[in-house]
Each structure stands twice: as C-alpha cells, then as structure tokens.
Design a protein around this motif. Structure first.
Motif, PDB file in Angstrom:
ATOM      1  N   HIS A 111       0.158  10.592  -7.002  1.00  0.00           N
ATOM      2  CA  HIS A 111       0.794  11.227  -5.991  1.00  0.00           C
ATOM      3  C   HIS A 111       0.793  10.737  -4.263  1.00  0.00           C
ATOM      4  CE1 HIS A 111       2.610  13.659  -9.435  1.00  0.00           C
ATOM      5  NE2 HIS A 111       1.116  14.417  -9.237  1.00  0.00           N
ATOM      6  N   TYR A 112       0.881   9.469  -4.134  1.00  0.00           N
ATOM      7  CA  TYR A 112       0.482   9.112  -2.722  1.00  0.00           C
ATOM      8  C   TYR A 112       1.606   7.722  -2.735  1.00  0.00           C
ATOM      9  CZ  TYR A 112      -1.296   4.832  -5.774  1.00  0.00           C
ATOM     10  OH  TYR A 112      -1.723   4.361  -7.488  1.00  0.00           O
ATOM     11  N   TRP A 113       2.653   7.484  -3.312  1.00  0.00           N
ATOM     12  CA  TRP A 113       3.308   7.057  -3.113  1.00  0.00           C
ATOM     13  C   TRP A 113       4.848   7.262  -3.685  1.00  0.00           C
ATOM     14  CZ3 TRP A 113       5.033   2.819  -0.596  1.00  0.00           C
ATOM     15  CH2 TRP A 113       6.971   2.262  -1.514  1.00  0.00           C
ATOM     16  N   ALA A 114       5.711   6.986  -2.704  1.00  0.00           N
ATOM     17  CA  ALA A 114       7.165   7.727  -2.865  1.00  0.00           C
ATOM     18  C   ALA A 114       7.831   6.660  -3.087  1.00  0.00           C
ATOM     19  CB  ALA A 114       7.889   9.317  -1.986  1.00  0.00           C
ATOM     20  N   ALA A 115       8.273   6.164  -4.623  1.00  0.00           N
ATOM     21  CA  ALA A 115       8.642   4.879  -4.627  1.00  0.00           C
ATOM     22  C   ALA A 115      10.296   4.329  -3.681  1.00  0.00           C
ATOM     23  CB  ALA A 115       8.718   3.711  -5.716  1.00  0.00           C
ATOM     24  N   GLU A 116      10.988   5.764  -4.376  1.00  0.00           N
ATOM     25  CA  GLU A 116      12.277   6.051  -4.095  1.00  0.00           C
ATOM     26  C   GLU A 116      12.232   5.526  -2.571  1.00  0.00           C
ATOM     27  OE1 GLU A 116      16.661   7.922  -5.268  1.00  0.00           O
ATOM     28  OE2 GLU A 116      14.946   8.298  -5.533  1.00  0.00           O
ATOM     29  N   GLU A 117      11.507   6.361  -1.996  1.00  0.00           N
ATOM     30  CA  GLU A 117      12.000   6.433  -0.285  1.00  0.00           C
ATOM     31  C   GLU A 117      10.868   5.266   0.623  1.00  0.00           C
ATOM     32  OE1 GLU A 117      11.287   9.007  -2.226  1.00  0.00           O
ATOM     33  OE2 GLU A 117      13.028   9.987  -2.333  1.00  0.00           O
ATOM     34  N   HIS A 118      10.001   4.283  -0.519  1.00  0.00           N
ATOM     35  CA  HIS A 118       9.189   4.533   0.489  1.00  0.00           C
ATOM     36  C   HIS A 118       8.286   4.412   1.150  1.00  0.00           C
ATOM     37  CE1 HIS A 118      11.420   0.844  -1.797  1.00  0.00           C
ATOM     38  NE2 HIS A 118      10.627  -0.690  -0.932  1.00  0.00           N
ATOM     39  N   TYR A 119       7.328   5.760   0.311  1.00  0.00           N
ATOM     40  CA  TYR A 119       6.659   6.432   1.542  1.00  0.00           C
ATOM     41  C   TYR A 119       5.231   6.837   1.215  1.00  0.00           C
ATOM     42  CZ  TYR A 119      11.038   9.158   3.742  1.00  0.00           C
ATOM     43  OH  TYR A 119      11.909   9.675   4.214  1.00  0.00           O
ATOM     44  N   LEU A 120       4.207   6.017   2.048  1.00  0.00           N
ATOM     45  CA  LEU A 120       3.082   5.528   1.493  1.00  0.00           C
ATOM     46  C   LEU A 120       2.360   6.564   2.226  1.00  0.00           C
ATOM     47  CD1 LEU A 120       1.450   4.305  -0.011  1.00  0.00           C
ATOM     48  CD2 LEU A 120       0.690   2.594   1.391  1.00  0.00           C
ATOM     49  N   THR A 121       1.449   7.465   1.521  1.00  0.00           N
ATOM     50  CA  THR A 121       0.665   7.786   2.478  1.00  0.00           C
ATOM     51  C   THR A 121      -0.692   7.298   2.909  1.00  0.00           C
ATOM     52  OG1 THR A 121      -1.051  10.404   2.415  1.00  0.00           O
ATOM     53  CG2 THR A 121      -1.026   8.759   0.752  1.00  0.00           C
ATOM     54  N   PRO A 122      -0.536   8.061   4.411  1.00  0.00           N
ATOM     55  CA  PRO A 122      -1.675   6.891   5.405  1.00  0.00           C
ATOM     56  C   PRO A 122      -3.197   7.441   4.536  1.00  0.00           C
ATOM     57  CG  PRO A 122      -1.505   9.568   6.624  1.00  0.00           C
ATOM     58  CD  PRO A 122      -0.419   9.156   5.404  1.00  0.00           C
ATOM     59  N   MET A 123      -3.599   8.020   3.556  1.00  0.00           N
ATOM     60  CA  MET A 123      -4.894   8.434   3.508  1.00  0.00           C
ATOM     61  C   MET A 123      -5.271   7.776   2.151  1.00  0.00           C
ATOM     62  SD  MET A 123      -4.889  12.565   2.725  1.00  0.00           S
ATOM     63  CE  MET A 123      -6.727  12.571   2.898  1.00  0.00           C
TER      64      MET A 123
END
Length: 266
Positions: free
Chosen positions: A50-62
C-alpha cells in the motif's frame, strides 16, 4: 560522582529539582512524538504494501525511490536496479536508512532525543540520571559526526520527492490532473525541502569555509537564504514528521482502497 550535581563539594540536595513550573511538559510531549513516529515508521516499512496508488500516481515518500525488483509495477520511477531482498527486509530499507541517518544525526533531533528520551538533561536545573559524560566520542554516538554526509543523501532524496510530486499531477484519464492527494504531497514536499535546506550542515557547506563573501556573491546569497531558514530548523523538523505521516497514511488508504481520492479536476 566526581563531578556534576553529585560531586562531594556540591550541596547534597534530596529533591530532584526546586523548579515549580511544568518543566516536564517539553520532554514528555517531544518524547511521545518521537516514539510515535518511530513506531509508525517501523510498522509501515515492514508492511511492504500500500505504498503506490497506481491510478492517481501517488507514491509515498517513505518508499521513494522504489528501486527494488519487488516494487509494484509503476512505482519504480528510476528503474529497478536492486535485486529482490529476502522477505524479512523491507522494500524501502534504503530510504529508511538514509532518512533515519539524517534525522537521527540532526542537531535538533539529537537535542530533542537527549532531553526527552535520555533525560540528558530533561531541563535546566533538573539533574540527569547519567553518572558520567563521554560526549559523542564513543559508539554509537560517534556516528552523529556523519551528519553532513547524510545531508547530501537527504538533499538527493528531497529532489526525488519533488519529482514524485510532479508525477502526482496525473489525470485518471491521462493528461494533467489534481486530487486531494496531490495537495497533501505538495505540502509535505515543501516542509521536507525547508527542513533539509534549513539544516546547520547545509548552512556550513554553503558558506562556512569562505573567508571573503565578497569573492563569492552567489554563494553569499544562498548563505543568506539558508541563514534565514536556520533559526526555524526545529519547527520544520517537527512539522515535517507530521506531514510525512499524513502523506503516507493518505496514500496508504487510497492504495488499499479504503478511501477514494477526492479529485479536484480530471
């Protein structure tokens, strides 16, 4: 004790301190924040999910940069040039070590940790429990002298976070888009950059060794800018802890399907 408040020549006072104010409030609150962030970070890194939201292109800084062959598709913005680790090693171990090293050796965090976790000392006129003082010349404290080297790595990672923020402007149907997560990521990047640039090591690297600022006008301008940020380094340090947690928690929730990203456009 041969020195300090317990030395033979000092007055032997049974009370720990005569202070009547709430001197314990700072070490208690600061220690709670540091322990909470440490616990949260450990849990998240060992989740490996759960560190990458593929549809939104969100990658957590952690988990950024995610350069392991085990990274989920789309999250490796800089390639997958590191072989898969054993299952008991977190995917984001490199990010964890760099950010831990930078924050753990940071002058502000060292002060906060010494006062709140080791009571060395907890506050002025409050004796510390340690019987002797060895400074930072022995293991493991000697590693704090490597702060400036961790700064270079943290500066690189800050640039990577900026790149991730740019990619967060991705529309669900292609093109440019923006969601609530994009704004959260941007706010986090701002405070991460402010925390990094306000570092004492940054100020020294830019202008600490110069004898004549007149011969280095550009570096002098940078030094002035960092010098204005430096007094607020502690504030940026604590705020960035919360922005990292909020950003990671939001992206985790979106990636896991617990919530839907609030889209502003596209």
């Amino acid at each position: 004790m041969k020195a300090g408040v317990g030395a033979p020549e000092r007055a032997q006072i049974t009370e720990r301190t005569y202070r009547t104010d709430r001197w314990w409030a700072y070490p208690l609150s600061t220690g709670g924040i540091l322990l909470f962030f440490t616990a949260y970070a450990l849990v998240r890194y060992f989740m490996n999910d759960h560190y990458w939201a593929a549809e939104e292109h969100y990658l957590t800084p952690m988990y950024s940069p995610c350069v392991n062959e085990a990274c989920v598709p789309g999250s490796s913005h800089f390639g997958e040039f590191i072989p898969t680790y054993p299952a008991w090693i977190p995917i984001g171990i490199i990010t964890f070590l760099v950010l831990l090293g930078f924050r753990a050796t940071c002058y502000y965090y060292r002060k906060a940790a010494y006062r709140s976790l080791m009571f060395s000392p907890a506050a002025c006129a409050v004796p510390e429990p340690a019987k002797k003082y060895s400074g930072e010349r022995k293991f493991p404290y000697i590693f704090t002298n490597g702060h400036r080297y961790f700064f270079y790595a943290a500066l690189l990672f800050a640039g990577i976070n900026v790149y991730d923020a740019v990619l967060a402007f991705h529309g669900k149907d292609g093109g440019i888009g923006m969601g609530l997560g994009t704004i959260i990521i941007l706010i986090n990047v701002v405070f991460l950059v402010l925390y990094t640039l306000s570092c004492h090591a940054c100020r020294h690297i830019i202008g600490g060794k110069l004898k004549h600022f007149s011969k280095h006008p550009i570096r002098y301008r940078y030094w002035q800018f960092v010098s204005k940020l430096n007094p607020r380094h502690g504030q940026f340090a604590m705020i960035s802890l919360f922005t990292v947690i909020i950003t990671d928690a939001y992206i985790m929730a979106v990636a896991a399907g617990w919530i839907t990203d609030l889209r502003i456009f596209n």
